[in-house]
Design a protein around this motif. Sequence first.
Motif, short mmCIF file in Angstrom:
data_model
loop_
_atom_site.label_atom_id
_atom_site.label_comp_id
_atom_site.label_asym_id
_atom_site.label_seq_id
_atom_site.Cartn_x
_atom_site.Cartn_y
_atom_site.Cartn_z
N HIS A 78 0.83 -0.90 -0.08
CA HIS A 78 -0.11 0.06 0.06
C HIS A 78 0.92 1.31 0.09
O HIS A 78 0.63 2.11 -0.72
CB HIS A 78 -0.82 -0.14 1.20
N LYS A 171 -8.40 0.76 -8.08
CA LYS A 171 -7.40 1.41 -7.23
C LYS A 171 -7.48 1.20 -5.91
O LYS A 171 -6.11 1.01 -4.94
CB LYS A 171 -7.65 2.72 -7.43
N THR A 172 -8.43 0.66 -5.21
CA THR A 172 -8.66 0.86 -3.83
C THR A 172 -9.40 -0.58 -3.44
O THR A 172 -8.75 -1.22 -2.43
CB THR A 172 -9.48 1.93 -3.22
N GLY A 205 -13.95 -1.58 0.51
CA GLY A 205 -13.24 -0.74 -0.20
C GLY A 205 -13.93 0.28 -1.15
O GLY A 205 -13.35 1.37 -1.27
N GLN A 209 -13.41 4.35 -0.52
CA GLN A 209 -13.04 5.31 -1.43
C GLN A 209 -13.88 6.42 -1.90
O GLN A 209 -13.57 7.56 -2.00
CB GLN A 209 -12.47 4.33 -2.67
#
Length: 322
Positions: A78, A171-172, A205, A209
């Motif tokens: 991360h 992305k997350t 997640g 985000q």
Amino acid sequence: MPAFELYTDDIKQDMDSVDNYIKRALKTHQRLLSDVINQLAGSGGKRLRPLMVILSSRFGGYKRDEIIHLAAAIEILHMATLVHDDIIDDAPIRRGEPTVQSRWGKDVAVFTGDFLFSTVFSLLSKEVSFDDLYEVSRVVKQICEGEVDQYQHRYNTAVSVRSYLRRIRHKTADLFALSCVIGAKRAGCSKPIYNALENFGMDFGMVFQIIDDILDFEGQQEELGKPAGADFEEGVYTLPLIYALDTKYRLPLLDVLNKDRYDASDVEAVKAMVKAAGGIEKARSIANNFAAKAVEDIKLLPDNEHKRIMLAILNESVERRY
């Protein structure tokens, strides 16, 4: 009750062990790199991804040393993505501190990100199966694809909600899902359990985000650790703005967004229009939908204190203000 207050003593000890392991794993004799790493390791952060590794592993045969090792590797991964993300965004501040690229330059930031990535795969090669290593590699690839997708769509006022959701999944959310499933698999959880945990990580997640993107319009720099409005100033149009651009506010928003340079009044004008257009409210509704799915995922897990901690973390993430 805050999630932290639900942490058992052994969970707190495990998280301390993760921090200590990260410091040991990132030791280097290269002086400049050591200075950069020390800043990164000490800059704080929620450490949610390694916490998810630890909590997920508690639904199976928990093996402390192996899980601490995995959790540390996930957090270093991360960290690496954040360093590279800040280079792409030319971000000056993260977590209230100068970013690596703003303090030491982009060259050093690239070297640092590469060092972190190489450390991750060195650690994982000792502890995970080839299948798990493939999963980690797949997620790194998806994170990269998400970053490129975001870069390609900068300043694109026609970006769709579907495109945005796909971007943040890569992305997350994918890394949260990986954090849950890799801990569960290492602990030998049954397939229904690790599937439920993986789904929870993905839905959590997405919530995390979307709320983060909402706070770019609602939060203050002192709370966020970065300038408010930073995303849309860099041409990264997130869910609240995407919704607002589909209302009567589209033309006045475009009048501001199409400027070559923003001043403080422009940033405040965009934030005000997004709020007036209902963009924040609609984005929060989507976050709540993903949160509801995450709750359903959790219901499939055995009832224990670790399940309650995960639910508390989810609730805190929905309500967070920084």
